[in-house]
Design a protein around this motif. Structure first.
Motif, PDB file in Angstrom:
ATOM      1  N   ALA A 259      44.626  33.427  32.983  1.00 15.54           N
ATOM      2  CA  ALA A 259      43.429  33.938  33.549  1.00 15.54           C
ATOM      3  C   ALA A 259      42.060  33.684  32.721  1.00 15.54           C
ATOM      4  N   LEU A 260      42.211  33.797  31.243  1.00 14.32           N
ATOM      5  CA  LEU A 260      41.155  33.347  30.452  1.00 14.32           C
ATOM      6  C   LEU A 260      40.729  32.116  30.727  1.00 14.32           C
TER       7      LEU A 260
ATOM      8  N   PRO B  50      41.568  40.220  31.503  1.00 11.92           N
ATOM      9  CA  PRO B  50      42.511  39.403  31.785  1.00 11.92           C
ATOM     10  C   PRO B  50      43.846  39.859  31.198  1.00 11.92           C
TER      11      PRO B  50
ATOM     12  N   PHE C 258      30.570  34.360  35.144  1.00 10.46           N
ATOM     13  CA  PHE C 258      31.542  34.102  34.099  1.00 10.46           C
ATOM     14  C   PHE C 258      31.203  34.081  32.909  1.00 10.46           C
TER      15      PHE C 258
ATOM     16  N   TRP D 221      39.817  41.079  37.570  1.00 12.75           N
ATOM     17  CA  TRP D 221      40.661  40.530  37.035  1.00 12.75           C
ATOM     18  C   TRP D 221      40.086  39.546  35.868  1.00 12.75           C
ATOM     19  N   ALA D 222      38.985  39.156  35.947  1.00  9.82           N
ATOM     20  CA  ALA D 222      38.282  38.453  34.966  1.00  9.82           C
ATOM     21  C   ALA D 222      37.823  39.525  33.875  1.00  9.82           C
ATOM     22  N   LYS D 223      37.358  40.643  34.213  1.00 19.74           N
ATOM     23  CA  LYS D 223      36.882  41.399  32.975  1.00 19.74           C
ATOM     24  C   LYS D 223      38.024  41.954  32.324  1.00 19.74           C
TER      25      LYS D 223
ATOM     26  N   ILE E  91      30.761  37.382  31.544  1.00 20.63           N
ATOM     27  CA  ILE E  91      32.189  37.968  31.555  1.00 20.63           C
ATOM     28  C   ILE E  91      32.698  37.552  30.103  1.00 20.63           C
ATOM     29  N   ARG E  92      32.734  36.140  29.981  1.00 24.11           N
ATOM     30  CA  ARG E  92      33.251  35.302  28.833  1.00 24.11           C
ATOM     31  C   ARG E  92      32.642  35.923  27.611  1.00 24.11           C
TER      32      ARG E  92
ATOM     33  N   LEU F  51      35.599  40.907  40.680  1.00 25.20           N
ATOM     34  CA  LEU F  51      35.991  40.372  39.316  1.00 25.20           C
ATOM     35  C   LEU F  51      36.591  41.110  38.354  1.00 25.20           C
TER      36      LEU F  51
ATOM     37  N   ILE G  66      38.506  31.736  33.531  1.00 23.27           N
ATOM     38  CA  ILE G  66      37.037  32.373  33.557  1.00 23.27           C
ATOM     39  C   ILE G  66      36.441  31.393  32.694  1.00 23.27           C
TER      40      ILE G  66
END
Length: 79
Positions: free
Chosen positions: A24-25, A19, A39, A15-17, A42-43, A13, A28
């Motif tokens: 990508a955002l 962006p 997610f 890539w999500a942490k 992460i968000r 993850l 997420i």
């Protein structure tokens, strides 16, 4: 060298942490709205860190080494 050795310690993850784009955002945010707790967390962290705002607008992007302000990017590439 085995695949396990190559991928050991990688964060799936990551890539999500960190962006690198609005797309990508958006992915997420969608996953968070669908209830994926990973997610959601992460968000929430991205909002707390000022990477994005509550409405889902990316304010900073990861360039591979550091966070870069999108406002600075706009000024840099303005003609």
């Amino acid at each position: 060298m085995s695949l396990e050795a190559i991928t050991a310690g990688l964060d799936p993850l990551g890539w999500a942490k960190r962006p690198q784009s609005q797309q990508a955002l958006d992915a997420i945010t969608l996953a968070a709205k669908e209830g994926d707790e990973r997610f959601v967390a992460i968000r929430a962290q991205l909002v707390a860190d000022g990477v994005c705002d509550e409405s889902g607008k990316l304010l900073m992007r990861w360039d591979g080494l550091r966070w870069v302000s999108l406002a600075a990017d706009r000024e840099r590439y303005a003609a």
